[in-house]
Design an enzyme around this catalytic site. Structure first.
Site, PDB file in Angstrom:
ATOM      1  N   HIS A 249      19.338  69.490  62.912  1.00  0.00           N
ATOM      2  CA  HIS A 249      20.779  69.634  62.672  1.00  0.00           C
ATOM      3  C   HIS A 249      21.044  69.654  61.174  1.00  0.00           C
ATOM      4  O   HIS A 249      20.812  68.657  60.488  1.00  0.00           O
ATOM      5  CB  HIS A 249      21.542  68.444  63.237  1.00  0.00           C
ATOM      6  CG  HIS A 249      21.668  68.476  64.720  1.00  0.00           C
ATOM      7  ND1 HIS A 249      22.616  67.749  65.388  1.00  0.00           N
ATOM      8  CD2 HIS A 249      20.991  69.150  65.675  1.00  0.00           C
ATOM      9  CE1 HIS A 249      22.507  67.972  66.689  1.00  0.00           C
ATOM     10  NE2 HIS A 249      21.517  68.802  66.883  1.00  0.00           N
TER      11      HIS A 249
ATOM     12  N   ARG B 144      19.922  74.230  63.245  1.00  0.00           N
ATOM     13  CA  ARG B 144      21.284  74.418  63.756  1.00  0.00           C
ATOM     14  C   ARG B 144      22.261  74.073  62.640  1.00  0.00           C
ATOM     15  O   ARG B 144      22.145  73.015  62.035  1.00  0.00           O
ATOM     16  CB  ARG B 144      21.520  73.502  64.959  1.00  0.00           C
ATOM     17  CG  ARG B 144      22.821  73.752  65.652  1.00  0.00           C
ATOM     18  CD  ARG B 144      23.205  72.607  66.584  1.00  0.00           C
ATOM     19  NE  ARG B 144      23.931  71.581  65.863  1.00  0.00           N
ATOM     20  CZ  ARG B 144      24.638  70.609  66.449  1.00  0.00           C
ATOM     21  NH1 ARG B 144      24.680  70.520  67.768  1.00  0.00           N
ATOM     22  NH2 ARG B 144      25.279  69.722  65.727  1.00  0.00           N
TER      23      ARG B 144
ATOM     24  N   TYR C 226      33.633  69.084  64.562  1.00  0.00           N
ATOM     25  CA  TYR C 226      32.398  68.703  65.235  1.00  0.00           C
ATOM     26  C   TYR C 226      31.185  68.933  64.325  1.00  0.00           C
ATOM     27  O   TYR C 226      31.051  69.990  63.730  1.00  0.00           O
ATOM     28  CB  TYR C 226      32.218  69.492  66.539  1.00  0.00           C
ATOM     29  CG  TYR C 226      30.814  69.327  67.054  1.00  0.00           C
ATOM     30  CD1 TYR C 226      30.429  68.133  67.653  1.00  0.00           C
ATOM     31  CD2 TYR C 226      29.853  70.307  66.837  1.00  0.00           C
ATOM     32  CE1 TYR C 226      29.123  67.926  68.042  1.00  0.00           C
ATOM     33  CE2 TYR C 226      28.545  70.113  67.226  1.00  0.00           C
ATOM     34  CZ  TYR C 226      28.190  68.923  67.831  1.00  0.00           C
ATOM     35  OH  TYR C 226      26.892  68.707  68.192  1.00  0.00           O
TER      36      TYR C 226
ATOM     37  N   ASP D 246      26.446  75.632  67.223  1.00  0.00           N
ATOM     38  CA  ASP D 246      27.084  75.043  68.404  1.00  0.00           C
ATOM     39  C   ASP D 246      28.601  75.218  68.284  1.00  0.00           C
ATOM     40  O   ASP D 246      29.211  74.716  67.333  1.00  0.00           O
ATOM     41  CB  ASP D 246      26.732  73.539  68.440  1.00  0.00           C
ATOM     42  CG  ASP D 246      27.113  72.871  69.757  1.00  0.00           C
ATOM     43  OD1 ASP D 246      27.886  73.479  70.522  1.00  0.00           O
ATOM     44  OD2 ASP D 246      26.633  71.746  70.004  1.00  0.00           O
TER      45      ASP D 246
ATOM     46  N   HIS E 170      30.619  74.130  70.535  1.00  0.00           N
ATOM     47  CA  HIS E 170      31.109  72.907  71.166  1.00  0.00           C
ATOM     48  C   HIS E 170      32.338  73.141  72.038  1.00  0.00           C
ATOM     49  O   HIS E 170      33.371  72.462  71.895  1.00  0.00           O
ATOM     50  CB  HIS E 170      31.343  71.812  70.119  1.00  0.00           C
ATOM     51  CG  HIS E 170      30.863  70.462  70.563  1.00  0.00           C
ATOM     52  ND1 HIS E 170      31.710  69.519  71.084  1.00  0.00           N
ATOM     53  CD2 HIS E 170      29.630  69.921  70.607  1.00  0.00           C
ATOM     54  CE1 HIS E 170      31.010  68.442  71.409  1.00  0.00           C
ATOM     55  NE2 HIS E 170      29.736  68.664  71.134  1.00  0.00           N
TER      56      HIS E 170
ATOM     57  N   GLU F 180      25.770  78.212  71.023  1.00  0.00           N
ATOM     58  CA  GLU F 180      25.736  77.240  72.124  1.00  0.00           C
ATOM     59  C   GLU F 180      27.142  76.865  72.569  1.00  0.00           C
ATOM     60  O   GLU F 180      28.051  76.775  71.734  1.00  0.00           O
ATOM     61  CB  GLU F 180      25.011  76.005  71.578  1.00  0.00           C
ATOM     62  CG  GLU F 180      25.056  74.800  72.470  1.00  0.00           C
ATOM     63  CD  GLU F 180      24.418  73.601  71.784  1.00  0.00           C
ATOM     64  OE1 GLU F 180      23.600  73.782  70.848  1.00  0.00           O
ATOM     65  OE2 GLU F 180      24.735  72.473  72.178  1.00  0.00           O
TER      66      GLU F 180
ATOM     67  N   GLU G 249      24.628  71.393  78.289  1.00  0.00           N
ATOM     68  CA  GLU G 249      24.419  69.961  78.021  1.00  0.00           C
ATOM     69  C   GLU G 249      25.372  69.078  78.817  1.00  0.00           C
ATOM     70  O   GLU G 249      25.073  67.909  79.034  1.00  0.00           O
ATOM     71  CB  GLU G 249      24.515  69.662  76.520  1.00  0.00           C
ATOM     72  CG  GLU G 249      25.900  69.825  75.939  1.00  0.00           C
ATOM     73  CD  GLU G 249      25.958  69.567  74.440  1.00  0.00           C
ATOM     74  OE1 GLU G 249      25.054  70.003  73.726  1.00  0.00           O
ATOM     75  OE2 GLU G 249      26.936  68.938  74.010  1.00  0.00           O
TER      76      GLU G 249
ATOM     77  N   ARG H 270      20.375  74.188  78.798  1.00  0.00           N
ATOM     78  CA  ARG H 270      20.253  73.014  77.917  1.00  0.00           C
ATOM     79  C   ARG H 270      20.452  71.675  78.600  1.00  0.00           C
ATOM     80  O   ARG H 270      20.518  70.631  77.943  1.00  0.00           O
ATOM     81  CB  ARG H 270      21.288  73.139  76.786  1.00  0.00           C
ATOM     82  CG  ARG H 270      20.870  74.126  75.768  1.00  0.00           C
ATOM     83  CD  ARG H 270      21.734  74.162  74.548  1.00  0.00           C
ATOM     84  NE  ARG H 270      22.352  72.929  74.126  1.00  0.00           N
ATOM     85  CZ  ARG H 270      21.735  71.935  73.480  1.00  0.00           C
ATOM     86  NH1 ARG H 270      20.464  72.042  73.179  1.00  0.00           N
ATOM     87  NH2 ARG H 270      22.399  70.844  73.138  1.00  0.00           N
TER      88      ARG H 270
ATOM     89  N   ASP I 254      22.244  60.578  71.320  1.00  0.00           N
ATOM     90  CA  ASP I 254      22.820  59.723  72.365  1.00  0.00           C
ATOM     91  C   ASP I 254      21.959  59.727  73.630  1.00  0.00           C
ATOM     92  O   ASP I 254      22.263  59.018  74.590  1.00  0.00           O
ATOM     93  CB  ASP I 254      24.279  60.095  72.674  1.00  0.00           C
ATOM     94  CG  ASP I 254      24.506  61.571  72.864  1.00  0.00           C
ATOM     95  OD1 ASP I 254      24.890  62.237  71.881  1.00  0.00           O
ATOM     96  OD2 ASP I 254      24.311  62.061  73.981  1.00  0.00           O
TER      97      ASP I 254
ATOM     98  N   GLU J  57      15.852  70.608  71.110  1.00  0.00           N
ATOM     99  CA  GLU J  57      16.731  70.005  70.097  1.00  0.00           C
ATOM    100  C   GLU J  57      16.137  68.672  69.638  1.00  0.00           C
ATOM    101  O   GLU J  57      15.660  67.886  70.450  1.00  0.00           O
ATOM    102  CB  GLU J  57      18.120  69.765  70.697  1.00  0.00           C
ATOM    103  CG  GLU J  57      19.104  69.168  69.701  1.00  0.00           C
ATOM    104  CD  GLU J  57      20.496  68.949  70.295  1.00  0.00           C
ATOM    105  OE1 GLU J  57      20.614  68.853  71.528  1.00  0.00           O
ATOM    106  OE2 GLU J  57      21.460  68.890  69.510  1.00  0.00           O
TER     107      GLU J  57
ATOM    108  N   TRP K 268      37.049  68.903  72.800  1.00  0.00           N
ATOM    109  CA  TRP K 268      36.325  68.391  71.641  1.00  0.00           C
ATOM    110  C   TRP K 268      34.920  68.974  71.611  1.00  0.00           C
ATOM    111  O   TRP K 268      34.285  69.118  72.594  1.00  0.00           O
ATOM    112  CB  TRP K 268      36.201  66.841  71.668  1.00  0.00           C
ATOM    113  CG  TRP K 268      35.311  66.400  70.546  1.00  0.00           C
ATOM    114  CD1 TRP K 268      35.599  66.421  69.201  1.00  0.00           C
ATOM    115  CD2 TRP K 268      33.964  65.936  70.651  1.00  0.00           C
ATOM    116  NE1 TRP K 268      34.515  65.997  68.474  1.00  0.00           N
ATOM    117  CE2 TRP K 268      33.504  65.701  69.336  1.00  0.00           C
ATOM    118  CE3 TRP K 268      33.096  65.707  71.730  1.00  0.00           C
ATOM    119  CZ2 TRP K 268      32.208  65.237  69.060  1.00  0.00           C
ATOM    120  CZ3 TRP K 268      31.823  65.243  71.462  1.00  0.00           C
ATOM    121  CH2 TRP K 268      31.370  65.010  70.136  1.00  0.00           C
TER     122      TRP K 268
HETATM  123  C1  GCO Z   1      24.415  68.741  70.817  1.00  0.00           C
HETATM  124  C2  GCO Z   1      25.627  68.131  71.375  1.00  0.00           C
HETATM  125  C3  GCO Z   1      25.910  66.736  70.974  1.00  0.00           C
HETATM  126  C4  GCO Z   1      27.083  66.190  71.787  1.00  0.00           C
HETATM  127  C5  GCO Z   1      26.814  64.773  72.132  1.00  0.00           C
HETATM  128  C6  GCO Z   1      27.919  64.135  72.919  1.00  0.00           C
HETATM  129  O1  GCO Z   1      24.333  69.956  70.831  1.00  0.00           O
HETATM  130  O2  GCO Z   1      23.537  68.004  70.412  1.00  0.00           O
HETATM  131  O3  GCO Z   1      26.708  68.998  71.363  1.00  0.00           O
HETATM  132  O4  GCO Z   1      26.082  66.595  69.603  1.00  0.00           O
HETATM  133  O5  GCO Z   1      28.275  66.321  71.102  1.00  0.00           O
HETATM  134  O6  GCO Z   1      25.616  64.723  72.828  1.00  0.00           O
HETATM  135  O7  GCO Z   1      27.536  62.884  73.337  1.00  0.00           O
HETATM  136 MG    MG Z   2      25.864  70.922  71.857  1.00  0.00          MG
END
Ligand code: GCO
Ligand code: MG
Length: 403
Positions: free
Chosen positions: A122, A147, A159, A211, A213, A237, A263, A284, A317, A340, A403
């Site tokens: 990232h 990314r 984000y 991303d 998002h 993404e 995700e 993903r 996370d 990732e 978000w």
């Molecule tokens: C990613 C994701 C994360 C999410 C997070 C939310 O591509 O890694 O978008 O950054 O925002 O996992 O809990």
């Molecule tokens: Mg993502």
């Protein structure tokens, strides 16, 4: 061998993690990750109050039957809480089986299909200059894929972007959830310039990812994909909120930029239109939120039929247990795309000692039996759970947005 007991451990070494530990009568135990960022405790209750009592006395080798028992047997199917809880059990059972057979997990998934797993990092910058800077740093560290998320001129905080020196961490402790701002117009104007500058600076070779998002409509995503075509992105993404799988039909009509999604999915039923109509290029869904290894094997085999590759979610996370499971899986399957990778902080690595490692843009799961991740329960106890929330997002006029 039978399952003797199991416990759920919640800890917060910088951020919250939900870990399941299943013990057998032969002394072998397995670990599984059930972390659902910002909504951790319902998974804890689901495991403690409903699942663990049904596991005691079972044969841990009957992984498929236990999976079906927990999925079909609950009558209420799917959903992030249920599937993260089942995912935690499933990971722990595969860990037990591989440890009992004294082999790394990838051997039970078909053996090595490659020597190493390409990961993307990232690169987050608060503006154009900072973004170029940080991409350069990541390439110097050996990453072959990066990314890029960048602050949008005229939008206060978005984000993936941080104004501090700390790594980006969206979940914040305390109440109320943080409120962010958004402007699609400003975003769409900025992103093509960003990637043009990145390509001008670093050339054709680095794989570049981005991303969105979940923030565009299908036609806006089509426009973005089309305008990014000259810069040959590895993928964009989550360009739209993907509950409506059919939305991707519109995007596909307009662009050849590869698309990644999944995700926030948790079962094969979230993906079947996207995959069978070849509306995406990368799936993903994480091993944790997608019901574990047993269910993700089915998703990924289905994807293979339609030339869709993997790009497993690997944000911080998800605990080191999910990262390890992903790396074994990545090594074993044929239709691996990319993984990732956000390194966990030092405290997390202390709580979860692990065999996996990063070297020169690639990761290796290591050759320890099982997942190759343990949990130091005493250390974990030093970092008790702290309530935390992901941010919410509002448009410039105050409308609540994705978000
Ligand atoms: C990613 C994701 C994360 C999410 C997070 C939310 O591509 O890694 O978008 O950054 O925002 O996992 O809990
Ligand atoms: Mg993502």
């Amino acid at each position: 061998m039978i399952i003797q007991n199991a416990k759920v451990i919640v800890c917060s070494p910088g951020r919250n993690f939900v870990t399941l530990k299943i013990n057998t009568d032969e002394g072998i135990y397995g670990v599984g990750d059930g972390t659902l960022n910002g909504r951790e405790l319902p998974v804890v209750s689901y495991l403690k109050d409903h699942i663990i009592p049904c596991l005691i006395g079972r044969d841990p080798f009957q992984i498929e039957d236990i999976w079906q028992y927990l999925y079909k047997g609950a009558y209420w199917r799917r959903g992030p809480v249920t599937m993260a809880a089942i995912g935690a059990v499933d990971m722990a059972l595969w860990d037990i089986k591989a440890k009992a057979l004294q082999t790394p997990l990838y051997n039970l998934l078909g053996g090595k299909s490659r020597d190493r797993v390409m990961v993307y990092s990232h690169a987050n910058g608060c503006d154009l200059e900072a973004s170029i800077d940080v991409v350069g740093k990541h390439l110097d560290e050996g990453y072959k894929a990066v990314r890029i998320q960048s602050g949008i001129p005229g939008v206060a905080g978005t984000y993936g972007v941080t104004n501090t020196k700390d790594p980006y961490e969206p979940a914040q402790r305390g109440l109320p959830p943080e409120s962010k701002h958004w402007s699609t117009e400003k975003y769409l104007k900025y992103v093509p310039t960003l990637f043009q500058k990145i390509r001008d600076t670093f050339g054709d070779e680095p794989r570049l990812l981005h991303d969105c998002h979940h923030r565009l409509t299908p036609i806006e995503a089509g426009r973005l994909g089309k305008e990014l075509e000259p810069y040959h992105l590895f993928w964009i993404e989550d360009c739209i909120p993907a509950e409506l799988q059919e939305g991707f039909r519109v995007i596909r009509q307009h662009t050849t930029t590869p698309l990644a999604v999944g995700e926030v999915f948790n079962s094969i039923w979230d993906t079947h239109i996207l995959i069978s109509e070849m509306l995406i290029d990368y799936i993903r869904t994480s091993i944790c939120h997608g019901g574990g290894i047993s269910h993700m094997k089915k998703v990924v085999s289905f994807a293979e039929l339609y030339h869709v590759k993997t790009g497993f979610h690997g944000a911080t996370d998800l605990s080191p247990v999910t990262l390890a499971a992903s790396l074994h899986f990545d090594l074993a399957i044929n239709n691996f795309g990319i993984q990732e990778y956000m390194p966990h902080n030092e405290l997390t690595d202390e709580v979860f000692p692990h065999a996996y490692y990063f070297k020169d843009g690639f990761m290796y799961p290591g050759d320890e039996p099982g997942l190759g991740v343990d949990m130091d329960e005493e250390k974990a106890a030093e970092y008790p759970y702290e309530r935390a929330y992901l941010p919410i997002n509002r448009k410039e006029d105050g409308t609540l947005f994705d978000w």
